[in-house]
Design a protein around this motif. Structure first.
Motif, PDB file in Angstrom:
ATOM      1  N   VAL A 224      -7.115  -8.184   3.117  1.00 54.07           N
ATOM      2  CA  VAL A 224      -6.983  -7.313   1.943  1.00 54.07           C
ATOM      3  C   VAL A 224      -7.912  -6.116   2.074  1.00 54.07           C
ATOM      4  O   VAL A 224      -7.522  -4.962   1.816  1.00 54.07           O
ATOM      5  CB  VAL A 224      -7.276  -8.096   0.648  1.00 54.07           C
ATOM      6  CG1 VAL A 224      -7.339  -7.147  -0.550  1.00 54.07           C
ATOM      7  CG2 VAL A 224      -6.229  -9.177   0.424  1.00 54.07           C
ATOM      8  N   ASP A 225      -9.162  -6.356   2.487  1.00 51.22           N
ATOM      9  CA  ASP A 225     -10.127  -5.269   2.647  1.00 51.22           C
ATOM     10  C   ASP A 225      -9.651  -4.246   3.679  1.00 51.22           C
ATOM     11  O   ASP A 225      -9.887  -3.040   3.524  1.00 51.22           O
ATOM     12  CB  ASP A 225     -11.490  -5.824   3.076  1.00 51.22           C
ATOM     13  CG  ASP A 225     -12.144  -6.642   1.976  1.00 51.22           C
ATOM     14  OD1 ASP A 225     -11.698  -6.533   0.809  1.00 51.22           O
ATOM     15  OD2 ASP A 225     -13.078  -7.400   2.291  1.00 51.22           O
ATOM     16  N   ALA A 226      -9.000  -4.733   4.727  1.00 52.13           N
ATOM     17  CA  ALA A 226      -8.512  -3.845   5.787  1.00 52.13           C
ATOM     18  C   ALA A 226      -7.155  -3.239   5.456  1.00 52.13           C
ATOM     19  O   ALA A 226      -6.599  -2.489   6.261  1.00 52.13           O
ATOM     20  CB  ALA A 226      -8.428  -4.617   7.106  1.00 52.13           C
ATOM     21  N   LYS A 227      -6.616  -3.572   4.267  1.00 52.16           N
ATOM     22  CA  LYS A 227      -5.313  -3.085   3.812  1.00 52.16           C
ATOM     23  C   LYS A 227      -4.203  -3.401   4.824  1.00 52.16           C
ATOM     24  O   LYS A 227      -3.344  -2.576   5.119  1.00 52.16           O
ATOM     25  CB  LYS A 227      -5.359  -1.585   3.544  1.00 52.16           C
ATOM     26  CG  LYS A 227      -6.244  -1.232   2.352  1.00 52.16           C
ATOM     27  CD  LYS A 227      -6.141   0.224   1.971  1.00 52.16           C
ATOM     28  CE  LYS A 227      -6.948   0.510   0.708  1.00 52.16           C
ATOM     29  NZ  LYS A 227      -6.857   1.924   0.285  1.00 52.16           N
ATOM     30  N   VAL A 228      -4.242  -4.633   5.312  1.00 47.38           N
ATOM     31  CA  VAL A 228      -3.164  -5.097   6.177  1.00 47.38           C
ATOM     32  C   VAL A 228      -1.985  -5.480   5.293  1.00 47.38           C
ATOM     33  O   VAL A 228      -2.133  -6.332   4.403  1.00 47.38           O
ATOM     34  CB  VAL A 228      -3.612  -6.312   7.026  1.00 47.38           C
ATOM     35  CG1 VAL A 228      -2.450  -6.828   7.870  1.00 47.38           C
ATOM     36  CG2 VAL A 228      -4.794  -5.946   7.908  1.00 47.38           C
ATOM     37  N   PRO A 229      -0.809  -4.898   5.478  1.00 45.24           N
ATOM     38  CA  PRO A 229       0.356  -5.244   4.658  1.00 45.24           C
ATOM     39  C   PRO A 229       0.623  -6.750   4.694  1.00 45.24           C
ATOM     40  O   PRO A 229       0.512  -7.377   5.762  1.00 45.24           O
ATOM     41  CB  PRO A 229       1.504  -4.455   5.305  1.00 45.24           C
ATOM     42  CG  PRO A 229       0.827  -3.308   5.981  1.00 45.24           C
ATOM     43  CD  PRO A 229      -0.485  -3.847   6.464  1.00 45.24           C
ATOM     44  N   PRO A 230       0.956  -7.348   3.567  1.00 48.09           N
ATOM     45  CA  PRO A 230       1.197  -8.797   3.530  1.00 48.09           C
ATOM     46  C   PRO A 230       2.197  -9.288   4.567  1.00 48.09           C
ATOM     47  O   PRO A 230       2.036 -10.373   5.119  1.00 48.09           O
ATOM     48  CB  PRO A 230       1.717  -9.027   2.108  1.00 48.09           C
ATOM     49  CG  PRO A 230       1.086  -7.939   1.311  1.00 48.09           C
ATOM     50  CD  PRO A 230       1.037  -6.750   2.213  1.00 48.09           C
ATOM     51  N   THR A 231       3.237  -8.491   4.848  1.00 44.45           N
ATOM     52  CA  THR A 231       4.243  -8.946   5.807  1.00 44.45           C
ATOM     53  C   THR A 231       3.740  -8.939   7.234  1.00 44.45           C
ATOM     54  O   THR A 231       4.372  -9.548   8.102  1.00 44.45           O
ATOM     55  CB  THR A 231       5.493  -8.054   5.725  1.00 44.45           C
ATOM     56  OG1 THR A 231       5.104  -6.686   5.823  1.00 44.45           O
ATOM     57  CG2 THR A 231       6.227  -8.278   4.415  1.00 44.45           C
TER      58      THR A 231
ATOM     59  N   TYR B 212       0.832  -1.195   0.000  1.00 45.81           N
ATOM     60  CA  TYR B 212       0.000   0.000   0.000  1.00 45.81           C
ATOM     61  C   TYR B 212       0.874   1.256   0.000  1.00 45.81           C
ATOM     62  O   TYR B 212       1.576   1.492  -0.966  1.00 45.81           O
ATOM     63  CB  TYR B 212      -0.986  -0.052   1.175  1.00 45.81           C
ATOM     64  CG  TYR B 212      -1.821  -1.307   1.147  1.00 45.81           C
ATOM     65  CD1 TYR B 212      -2.791  -1.488   0.158  1.00 45.81           C
ATOM     66  CD2 TYR B 212      -1.619  -2.337   2.060  1.00 45.81           C
ATOM     67  CE1 TYR B 212      -3.547  -2.652   0.089  1.00 45.81           C
ATOM     68  CE2 TYR B 212      -2.375  -3.504   1.999  1.00 45.81           C
ATOM     69  CZ  TYR B 212      -3.332  -3.657   1.014  1.00 45.81           C
ATOM     70  OH  TYR B 212      -4.059  -4.810   0.932  1.00 45.81           O
ATOM     71  N   GLU B 213       0.892   2.036   1.049  1.00 42.57           N
ATOM     72  CA  GLU B 213       1.646   3.288   1.046  1.00 42.57           C
ATOM     73  C   GLU B 213       2.983   3.185   1.776  1.00 42.57           C
ATOM     74  O   GLU B 213       3.597   4.203   2.068  1.00 42.57           O
ATOM     75  CB  GLU B 213       0.814   4.414   1.662  1.00 42.57           C
ATOM     76  CG  GLU B 213      -0.358   4.845   0.792  1.00 42.57           C
ATOM     77  CD  GLU B 213       0.071   5.299  -0.599  1.00 42.57           C
ATOM     78  OE1 GLU B 213       1.037   6.079  -0.690  1.00 42.57           O
ATOM     79  OE2 GLU B 213      -0.545   4.860  -1.596  1.00 42.57           O
ATOM     80  N   GLU B 214       3.425   1.983   2.054  1.00 43.38           N
ATOM     81  CA  GLU B 214       4.723   1.807   2.699  1.00 43.38           C
ATOM     82  C   GLU B 214       5.568   0.856   1.860  1.00 43.38           C
ATOM     83  O   GLU B 214       5.065  -0.095   1.270  1.00 43.38           O
ATOM     84  CB  GLU B 214       4.568   1.280   4.127  1.00 43.38           C
ATOM     85  CG  GLU B 214       5.881   1.228   4.887  1.00 43.38           C
ATOM     86  CD  GLU B 214       5.698   0.993   6.381  1.00 43.38           C
ATOM     87  OE1 GLU B 214       5.363   1.948   7.087  1.00 43.38           O
ATOM     88  OE2 GLU B 214       5.872  -0.158   6.817  1.00 43.38           O
ATOM     89  N   ALA B 215       6.856   1.134   1.816  1.00 41.64           N
ATOM     90  CA  ALA B 215       7.774   0.295   1.048  1.00 41.64           C
ATOM     91  C   ALA B 215       8.945  -0.121   1.927  1.00 41.64           C
ATOM     92  O   ALA B 215       9.359   0.619   2.829  1.00 41.64           O
ATOM     93  CB  ALA B 215       8.284   1.041  -0.177  1.00 41.64           C
ATOM     94  N   TYR B 216       9.453  -1.293   1.641  1.00 39.97           N
ATOM     95  CA  TYR B 216      10.625  -1.830   2.342  1.00 39.97           C
ATOM     96  C   TYR B 216      11.659  -2.206   1.295  1.00 39.97           C
ATOM     97  O   TYR B 216      11.342  -2.838   0.285  1.00 39.97           O
ATOM     98  CB  TYR B 216      10.239  -3.062   3.165  1.00 39.97           C
ATOM     99  CG  TYR B 216      11.419  -3.902   3.626  1.00 39.97           C
ATOM    100  CD1 TYR B 216      12.117  -3.594   4.785  1.00 39.97           C
ATOM    101  CD2 TYR B 216      11.840  -5.010   2.877  1.00 39.97           C
ATOM    102  CE1 TYR B 216      13.194  -4.361   5.206  1.00 39.97           C
ATOM    103  CE2 TYR B 216      12.919  -5.778   3.282  1.00 39.97           C
ATOM    104  CZ  TYR B 216      13.585  -5.445   4.454  1.00 39.97           C
ATOM    105  OH  TYR B 216      14.664  -6.206   4.856  1.00 39.97           O
TER     106      TYR B 216
END
Length: 472
Positions: free
Chosen positions: A419-426, A327-331
């Protein structure tokens, strides 16, 4: 042509202004025996004759050219003895080393040579290492980089000074041409050797110097001057951009394990020039930055951060590093290990579960009567204790998990709820689920509870479960 006194005076003025020549200081001069390094050594001798200072000469015999290499070493030894300067020498045995390792000759020679020079500098406590790179070297370097492809940093060419392993590398002749140095040696009787490999067009630099430079000088007779001026301007621009990149790095990039995370929205607000440099600065922290700093890799990361879809993705950068966007964060950093797994048993007597794997804490409180809890507090859930099937479990998700959410007809995949709650996969494997003995998912803290074991008017005992997320 200027007399030697004027040369030494100007050389000394610049050395003092730049801070590398001062009372009691020790400097190491890398001397090959060619005209450039011998001119440097003669200038240093003239400087030391008038001021206190210590000069240590370091000569590396690569042994590429047999007797010719040995003759150069002897020239340096004889001259330093005559001029009263300490000398450190080494025979690198490069032909045998290359036969054993299969490494590139030039890069391997440079690595071993600089390793020797660093050791000499440490031995004598020198803060500066001087090399005899000159203006012609600078012009050739810039042109070579243009041919191969480069950015502003590459156009800056050879830096006048740079730090390396708590040591400063100084190139005091960088603004002096080869022609001037040869004339200096001739006028002042400075001995030097001629390297026969300098006419071998097998080496790219030699081909550029012997063939390409003369050709281009037909169109611009002052080509070398133009290229060195370009390097000076590019170096100033590059220094400024590096300062700005470092400022943004400190403000917007945060450590995350062995990697780094950044906010995509903040990143997209930067000029593309800063975006590229910021990515390169992060990749420079990898175990193999030379391999990582490829233009293609930087552009792939840039494109992944710029595009709107998909909102989550994983990009293999190479050398064990990945760029993961959620989403709006990157690693950006080393790839993580296998998915986390945890499960804890909850009996009717359990009052607290500390999830060691994540640092989260789950508290369980039993109360008489119907207690519905605080409205809209998603970190707390209340259940009709007598409707629960024990033992309960607190675990992370499993493939195929489904929930019958409160207020919704039918069931829904836990994966889809994440996914609906936009929980980051990690983070999905780190979230705790409360399930009963039959495997029903009762509650996902922070997201939703099921419609099972609701507290109602007939409830005699209430189980209140609260979840405290780990601190970041």
């Amino acid at each position: 042509m200027r007399p030697q006194e004027e040369w030494v005076g100007e050389f000394g003025h610049r050395a003092r202004a730049d801070g590398w020549w001062r009372d009691g200081a020790t400097v190491v001069a890398a001397v090959s025996g060619g005209p450039d390094s011998m001119a440097l050594l003669h200038l240093l001798k003239g400087l030391a004759d008038g001021e206190p200072g210590r000069i240590v000469v370091a000569h590396a015999n690569h042994q590429f050219r047999g007797a010719e290499s040995d003759a150069e070493a002897e020239l340096v030894r004889r001259t330093t003895t005559e001029w009263g300067m300490p000398l450190e020498t080494v025979c690198l045995g490069m032909p045998e080393f290359l036969a054993e390792t299969g490494m590139n000759a030039q890069s391997a020679a440079r690595e071993k040579r600089y390793g020797f020079l660093m050791d000499v500098s440490k031995k004598y406590g020198a803060g500066c290492l001087l090399t005899a790179h000159h203006a012609d070297d600078q012009a050739e370097t810039v042109l070579m980089r243009v041919i191969r492809g480069t950015g502003i940093g590459g156009l800056a060419g050879i830096r006048y000074r740079r730090g390396e392993q708590q040591l400063e590398l100084i190139r005091p002749l960088l603004r002096i041409t080869k022609c001037e140095l040869l004339d200096y040696c001739k006028r002042n009787g400075v001995p030097y050797a001629v390297d026969s490999s300098n006419v071998d067009r097998h080496y790219f630099r030699n081909a550029v110097r012997l063939d390409l430079m003369p050709l281009l000088e037909q169109y611009n007779p002052r080509l070398k001057e133009s290229l060195t001026r370009l390097a000076d301007m590019a170096a100033a621009d590059d220094d400024y951009m590096e300062e700005q990149t470092l400022r943004v790095f400190r403000e917007a990039v945060f450590p995350s394990g062995e990697g780094f995370r950044l906010e995509r929205r903040r990143f997209r607000g930067l000029h593309v020039a800063l975006q590229r440099r910021l990515i390169k600065l992060i990749l420079n922290c990898s175990s193999n930055p030379r391999q990582m700093l490829d233009f293609r890799q930087v552009e792939e990361v840039l494109a992944a951060l710029e595009q709107e879809r998909p909102t989550t993705l994983l990009l293999d950068i190479g050398d064990g590093w990945v760029m993961r966007r959620e989403y709006e964060e990157a690693y950006i950093g080393p790839a993580e290990s296998a998915p986390m797994r945890f499960a804890y048993i909850v009996t009717e007597a359990t009052d607290k579960i500390a999830i060691e794997e994540t640092g989260a804490l789950v508290k369980l409180e039993r109360m008489d009567g119907a207690i519905r809890g605080v409205r809209d507090n998603r970190d707390e859930a209340c259940f009709d204790a007598d409707s629960l099937e024990y033992p309960l479990r607190i675990r992370n998700r499993l493939p195929g998990d489904r929930m019958r959410p409160y207020g919704l007809n039918g069931t829904k995949k836990v994966q889809d709820m994440f996914v609906d709650a936009k929980v980051p996969p990690t983070l999905r494997d780190k979230l705790a689920l409360l399930v009963d003995a039959e495997g029903r998912v009762l509650w996902i803290p922070g997201i939703r509870r099921s419609g099972h074991a609701l507290v109602g008017g007939a409830t005699r005992r209430t189980l209140r479960v609260s979840y405290s997320a780990p601190e970041n």
